[in-house]
Design an enzyme around this catalytic site. Structure first.
Site, PDB file in Angstrom:
ATOM      1  N   LYS A 116       0.682  -1.144  -0.113  1.00 26.40           N
ATOM      2  CA  LYS A 116      -0.038   0.048  -0.006  1.00 26.40           C
ATOM      3  C   LYS A 116       0.752   1.259  -0.054  1.00 26.40           C
ATOM      4  O   LYS A 116       0.559   2.234   0.866  1.00 26.40           O
ATOM      5  CB  LYS A 116      -1.087   0.030   1.221  1.00 26.40           C
ATOM      6  CG  LYS A 116      -1.864  -1.108   1.115  1.00 26.40           C
ATOM      7  CD  LYS A 116      -2.834  -1.127   2.353  1.00 26.40           C
ATOM      8  CE  LYS A 116      -3.896  -2.314   2.218  1.00 26.40           C
ATOM      9  NZ  LYS A 116      -3.175  -3.766   2.653  1.00 26.40           N
ATOM     10  N   ARG A 117       1.952   1.307  -1.002  1.00 27.32           N
ATOM     11  CA  ARG A 117       2.684   2.609  -0.970  1.00 27.32           C
ATOM     12  C   ARG A 117       1.973   3.564  -1.677  1.00 27.32           C
ATOM     13  O   ARG A 117       1.113   3.278  -2.752  1.00 27.32           O
ATOM     14  CB  ARG A 117       3.889   1.997  -1.544  1.00 27.32           C
ATOM     15  CG  ARG A 117       5.013   0.924  -0.858  1.00 27.32           C
ATOM     16  CD  ARG A 117       5.292   1.370   0.367  1.00 27.32           C
ATOM     17  NE  ARG A 117       6.318   0.788   1.057  1.00 27.32           N
ATOM     18  CZ  ARG A 117       6.103   0.063   2.009  1.00 27.32           C
ATOM     19  NH1 ARG A 117       5.093  -0.153   2.563  1.00 27.32           N
ATOM     20  NH2 ARG A 117       7.138  -0.897   2.644  1.00 27.32           N
TER      21      ARG A 117
END
Length: 269
Positions: A96-97
């Site tokens: 989830k960057r």
């Protein structure tokens, strides 16, 4: 990995199961804690027991980062083990960057080059320059958070912007990104009623669907509204499979739980 190979595996195994490797040291069997690397020992046993039932594996990066250097080493050993022994499995770094420019490029290098994952989850809140650096990698896939399964999704994702929900704006805008054909999307199973409208916007894309099982999502509803001609679904289960037993039979029990899901999937295929 090319998506044609993923579709082949789905057809061959009669499964679109993704197993989330969210390893919590407080939940794994206690006898593994004596191992030099209990996280990898747990993962290896789960992978060996379930690889014929799943088409994808998804380590949640936070569970490894929380353990510091040792956790990162366990992650690297896990992905190397998968790629060397089960290269047909589609691997997802659930990271989830979400950052821009050079930072996004470095995150992409970390997961695509150093660790050699097939895909990574990315948050789109900062726009195209936080996503396109990931899309630049050939035969790699960027899985965009679109409509998630958590209760807080209603804080922003379903709020209207220019006459339509924000998540629909995200879907439509993402189609304009360079190399958008490499996009996949996270759509929570607890939001299955939205899938019909979502498929009108992205009819051909693969959807990563968490929330079936422990979070209450319905596999039947997900398949009814979300499946396309290439199946187009990766339905994830983590806790329900990983922690089916805390005894020495944990891998066998995990395989039994995975088989239950895979058997249900066979009916929809």
């Amino acid at each position: 990995m090319e998506l044609t190979r993923l579709v082949e595996q789905i057809r061959k195994k009669k499964s679109f199961l993704c197993i989330g490797l969210d390893v919590d040291l407080e939940k794994i069997p206690t006898h593994l804690l004596k191992d030099d690397d209990p996280v990898f020992a747990f993962n290896k046993a789960i992978i060996d027991a379930t690889n014929h039932l799943a088409v994808a594996l998804k380590p949640n990066i936070a569970f490894y980062e929380a353990l510091g250097i040792k956790g990162w080493e366990s992650l690297k050993k896990t992905i190397e083990y998968i790629n060397e022994n089960y290269p047909e499995l589609f691997t997802i770094a659930d990271a989830k960057r979400g950052d821009i420019g050079n930072t996004a490029s470095m995150y992409a290098k970390a997961f695509f080059e150093d660790l050699n994952f097939d895909a990574v989850t990315v948050a789109p809140y900062m726009g195209k320059d936080s996503v396109e650096p990931f899309l630049a990698f050939k035969e790699k896939h960027t899985i965009l958070l679109a409509l998630t399964s958590n209760p807080g999704a209603f804080d922003f994702q379903t709020k209207e912007l220019e006459g339509k929900p924000l998540y629909q704006n995200v879907l439509e805008t993402s189609k304009t990104y360079v190399n958008s054909e490499n996009l996949m999307y996270v759509i929570g199973a607890t939001k299955a009623e939205y899938l019909k409208d979502i498929r009108e916007i992205i009819p051909e894309s693969f959807l990563l669907v968490p929330g079936v099982g422990a979070q209450g999502g319905s596999l039947e509803e997900v398949c009814k509204y979300g499946m396309n001609d290439n199946v187009g679904l990766l339905v994830n289960s983590s806790r329900g499979i990983l922690y089916a037993s805390k005894g020495e039979d944990f891998a066998q029990k995990a395989a039994e739980k995975a088989f239950e899901l895979q058997s249900q999937m066979t009916k929809f295929l």
